[in-house]
Motif scaffolding. Structure first.
Motif, PDB file in Angstrom:
ATOM      1  N   THR A 382       0.832  -1.207   0.000  1.00 21.95           N
ATOM      2  CA  THR A 382       0.000   0.000   0.000  1.00 21.95           C
ATOM      3  C   THR A 382       0.863   1.252   0.000  1.00 21.95           C
ATOM      4  O   THR A 382       0.550   2.236  -0.682  1.00 21.95           O
ATOM      5  CB  THR A 382      -0.932  -0.002   1.220  1.00 21.95           C
ATOM      6  N   ARG A 384       3.883   1.579  -1.268  1.00 19.90           N
ATOM      7  CA  ARG A 384       4.471   1.725  -2.609  1.00 19.90           C
ATOM      8  C   ARG A 384       3.442   2.272  -3.596  1.00 19.90           C
ATOM      9  O   ARG A 384       3.729   3.203  -4.358  1.00 19.90           O
ATOM     10  CB  ARG A 384       4.985   0.366  -3.087  1.00 19.90           C
ATOM     11  N   ASP A 385       2.227   1.714  -3.567  1.00 16.54           N
ATOM     12  CA  ASP A 385       1.195   2.176  -4.499  1.00 16.54           C
ATOM     13  C   ASP A 385       0.809   3.629  -4.215  1.00 16.54           C
ATOM     14  O   ASP A 385       0.633   4.430  -5.139  1.00 16.54           O
ATOM     15  CB  ASP A 385      -0.040   1.278  -4.393  1.00 16.54           C
ATOM     16  N   ALA A 386       0.665   3.961  -2.919  1.00 12.02           N
ATOM     17  CA  ALA A 386       0.285   5.332  -2.556  1.00 12.02           C
ATOM     18  C   ALA A 386       1.375   6.320  -2.945  1.00 12.02           C
ATOM     19  O   ALA A 386       1.081   7.439  -3.393  1.00 12.02           O
ATOM     20  CB  ALA A 386      -0.004   5.419  -1.058  1.00 12.02           C
ATOM     21  N   TRP A 387       2.635   5.927  -2.799  1.00 15.05           N
ATOM     22  CA  TRP A 387       3.734   6.828  -3.136  1.00 15.05           C
ATOM     23  C   TRP A 387       3.737   7.152  -4.626  1.00 15.05           C
ATOM     24  O   TRP A 387       4.019   8.283  -5.025  1.00 15.05           O
ATOM     25  CB  TRP A 387       5.060   6.206  -2.719  1.00 15.05           C
ATOM     26  N   HIS A 388       3.402   6.162  -5.451  1.00 13.13           N
ATOM     27  CA  HIS A 388       3.369   6.397  -6.896  1.00 13.13           C
ATOM     28  C   HIS A 388       2.128   7.181  -7.319  1.00 13.13           C
ATOM     29  O   HIS A 388       2.181   7.968  -8.258  1.00 13.13           O
ATOM     30  CB  HIS A 388       3.406   5.058  -7.649  1.00 13.13           C
ATOM     31  N   TYR A 389       1.006   6.958  -6.607  1.00 13.08           N
ATOM     32  CA  TYR A 389      -0.256   7.570  -7.044  1.00 13.08           C
ATOM     33  C   TYR A 389      -0.550   8.894  -6.349  1.00 13.08           C
ATOM     34  O   TYR A 389      -0.967   9.859  -6.994  1.00 13.08           O
ATOM     35  CB  TYR A 389      -1.414   6.596  -6.796  1.00 13.08           C
ATOM     36  N   ASP A 390      -0.362   8.951  -5.033  1.00 14.67           N
ATOM     37  CA  ASP A 390      -0.718  10.152  -4.277  1.00 14.67           C
ATOM     38  C   ASP A 390       0.197  10.252  -3.065  1.00 14.67           C
ATOM     39  O   ASP A 390      -0.012   9.589  -2.055  1.00 14.67           O
ATOM     40  CB  ASP A 390      -2.178  10.075  -3.830  1.00 14.67           C
ATOM     41  N   LYS A 391       1.204  11.085  -3.165  1.00 14.15           N
ATOM     42  CA  LYS A 391       2.202  11.176  -2.098  1.00 14.15           C
ATOM     43  C   LYS A 391       1.619  11.705  -0.786  1.00 14.15           C
ATOM     44  O   LYS A 391       2.148  11.425   0.287  1.00 14.15           O
ATOM     45  CB  LYS A 391       3.388  12.037  -2.560  1.00 14.15           C
ATOM     46  N   ASP A 393      -1.252  10.775   0.492  1.00 18.98           N
ATOM     47  CA  ASP A 393      -1.714   9.563   1.180  1.00 18.98           C
ATOM     48  C   ASP A 393      -0.534   8.775   1.727  1.00 18.98           C
ATOM     49  O   ASP A 393      -0.600   8.212   2.826  1.00 18.98           O
ATOM     50  CB  ASP A 393      -2.526   8.691   0.221  1.00 18.98           C
TER      51      ASP A 393
END
Length: 579
Positions: A382, A384-391, A393
């Motif tokens: 989660t 890793r995904d949040a860092w790529h999509y919405d920093k 979050d």
């Protein structure tokens, strides 16, 4: 009103075998978990068993999930320990009474929320915040259990303090205890990763193999208990064991309540309630979707509230729905909450007659069970995904996890919630404002910086992608003033309201002032695509009266109005004639 649960009234004989099998399997899994989470909470081992009887039955009567397994869980146990340790000595009668009171308060709050139909509270904690909280709690729990693996006394106010104390205590490590603990950790990790594929290769069905891998903790308990009893390592090697576990069902009764205790425990009870509810609903919903069933959040509040009241009544501590047990319950074939009732009855038999079997159970094995269970909760995916999509979050996740690790569970989750709400407020106060134009040959309007569009001379069309309220109305005003200053020949300013769901009093005043200011400069304010509820509130206001005839159903109609008004200006040379 019919107080008999729907699943009881509509029960089918074909469901019974699945419920019985699931009840037996979950019981085998629940025994070591109940003992382990009592250890984590700082309570006597029998308290973990008490919390695994009446709460399950109470949830079955009121909850909406057919497969959620309620009982002690790691995160709620950590939060309980965090709340109680400053108030009483771990394991003392006062400590037990406070744990019961905490469960009572949590249950009361959940029932109140359910009665008020506040199931939407599940959405107040974002997924990144919950992920960060659980990940930070997992680190906190794992580090706190290392002392039991080493057989040393060490503790601290936070992770860093605990690590320092563990380093100082390491020379006194009990090697036999370390062997038992490390061996159990290795076995449980291998079982979690490799036992199921290995059993499948031997011919077992995938379902049976997966269930068997989940029951590895019970095998570790049985083997380690037998070894310690046979070798008398508790006496010859100083291995710490559970010792005597009182036999017999819990006595029913409510804990003593004092205003001082309530004042100290109401906030932890609220946080435990919210976190437990969100965690339970997410687990229950994911399992229900696999069978095309539905979860009712308000019923879940009532079910979990009743479970916590039952736990307090029977000498337990706060409980909630457990992920691992619920998955095993589902996979084992549970069809209804009868599986949980069967599990509760079997736990009652264990407490009434079989607690002597746990006398030689090493604390190191319980610690290993906890460590392996919580390490899997650390959610790197989660992050890793949040860092790529919405920093933003991702930062909320890291702040929550870091807060839990550095300052404790209560501060950590409050930091995460505060950061999430702060991010929400910042985003809404800085709305996306786009200048739009017409897509050639269509009646569609898009951002001039993203698409090839046509614009009307003298018209500035602006779309604001947010409701207008006190925190962002000035941002809209500043943007419009900037655009008008850059285009002195502006005759119309169009506000496309397709994304505006509300205009508060402050924003209404700003729009009124904007309309007056534009009129003084020979320009007109237009509105298009105003939603019905917003339009209803505008009518009867000064702005609504001043905009009469200039509020359009579509942006296309507003553009046509501006184009025709522009041609009149060109014909008569009087801007007022166009307005």
């Amino acid at each position: 009103m019919n107080f008999i649960p729907g699943w009881v009234r509509n029960y089918q004989k074909a469901w019974l075998s699945g419920d019985i099998v699931a009840g037996v399997i979950v019981t085998v899994m629940l025994i070591p978990q109940s003992l382990a989470y009592a250890l984590l909470t700082g309570l006597p081992p029998e308290v973990g068993l008490y919390a695994s009887i009446l709460p399950i039955i109470a949830y079955a009567m009121l909850g909406s999930s057919m497969t959620l397994a309620v009982g002690p869980v790691a995160v709620a146990s950590l939060m309980t320990a965090s709340a109680l340790q400053p108030l009483a000595a771990a394991g003392s009668p006062d400590y037990v009474a406070l744990a019961m009171l905490l469960s009572l308060l949590s249950g009361g709050m959940l029932l109140l929320f359910g009665g008020l139909r506040l199931g939407f509270l599940a959405h107040f904690l974002s997924h990144p915040v919950i992920s960060g909280f659980i990940s930070g709690s997992a680190v906190l729990i794992a580090v706190g259990q290392v002392k039991h693996l080493l057989g040393v006394k060490a503790g601290g106010n936070d992770v860093f303090d605990t690590v320092v104390q563990l380093i100082h205590a390491a020379p006194g490590t009990n090697l036999v205890t370390l062997g038992i603990g490390a061996g159990s950790v290795l076995f449980l990790m291998l079982a979690r990763k490799s036992l199921s594929p290995w059993l499948v290769r031997l011919g077992a069905s995938p379902r049976l193999a997966d269930i068997a891998s989940k029951l590895a903790p019970m095998l570790a308990v049985m083997v380690s208990t037998a070894l310690v009893a046979a070798m008398r390592w508790d006496q010859t090697a100083g291995v710490s064991i559970v010792g005597t576990v009182p036999q017999g069902l819990p006595q029913l009764g409510l804990p003593a309540v004092s205003m001082a205790s309530v004042g100290s425990l109401w906030l932890p009870a609220l946080l435990i309630s919210l976190v437990g509810f969100v965690e339970s609903v997410s687990v229950a919903q994911s399992l229900a979707l696999k069978r095309q069933q539905r979860i009712q959040p308000n019923r879940e509040l009532l079910g979990l509230g009743a479970a916590n009241l039952a736990s307090a009544l029977s000498g337990g501590f706060p409980v909630t729905g457990g992920f691992a047990r619920s998955v095993v319950n589902f996979a084992a074939g549970a069809n209804t909450p009868l599986a949980g009732v069967i599990s509760a009855v079997l736990m009652g038999v264990v407490i009434a007659a079989l607690t002597g079997l746990f006398h030689y159970l090493p604390h190191a094995v319980l610690a290993a069970t906890i460590i392996v269970a919580v390490v899997s909760l650390i959610d790197v995916e989660t992050l890793r995904d949040a860092w790529h999509y919405d920093k933003a979050d991702a930062m909320a996740l890291l702040a929550t996890a870091g807060g839990v690790i550095a300052f404790g569970v209560e501060v950590g989750i409050l930091m995460g919630v505060a950061l999430s709400l702060g991010t929400l407020v910042w985003r809404s106060s800085h709305p996306h404002i786009a200048v739009v134009g017409r897509v050639p040959g269509t009646e569609h309007f898009r951002n001039v910086t993203r698409h090839t569009v046509n614009t009307e001379p003298g018209l500035i069309a602006v779309r604001v992608d947010e409701s207008l309220y006190f925190a962002n109305s000035d941002a809209l005003l500043d943007r419009v003033e900037e655009l008008v200053a850059a285009q002195p020949d502006t005759r119309h300013v169009l506000l496309v309201c397709s994304a505006i769901n509300q205009i508060d009093t402050t924003a209404l005043g700003v729009l009124t002032d904007l309309e007056r200011s534009l009129a003084q400069r020979g320009a007109a304010l237009l509105l298009s695509e105003v939603k019905g509820p917003v339009l209803d509130r505008l009518q009867g206001t000064e702005l609504g009266q001043r905009l009469e005839g200039r509020i359009f159903l579509s942006t296309h109609a507003a553009f046509e109005y501006a184009r025709q008004a522009g041609s009149m200006v060109g014909r008569y040379g009087d801007p007022a004639a166009a307005i």
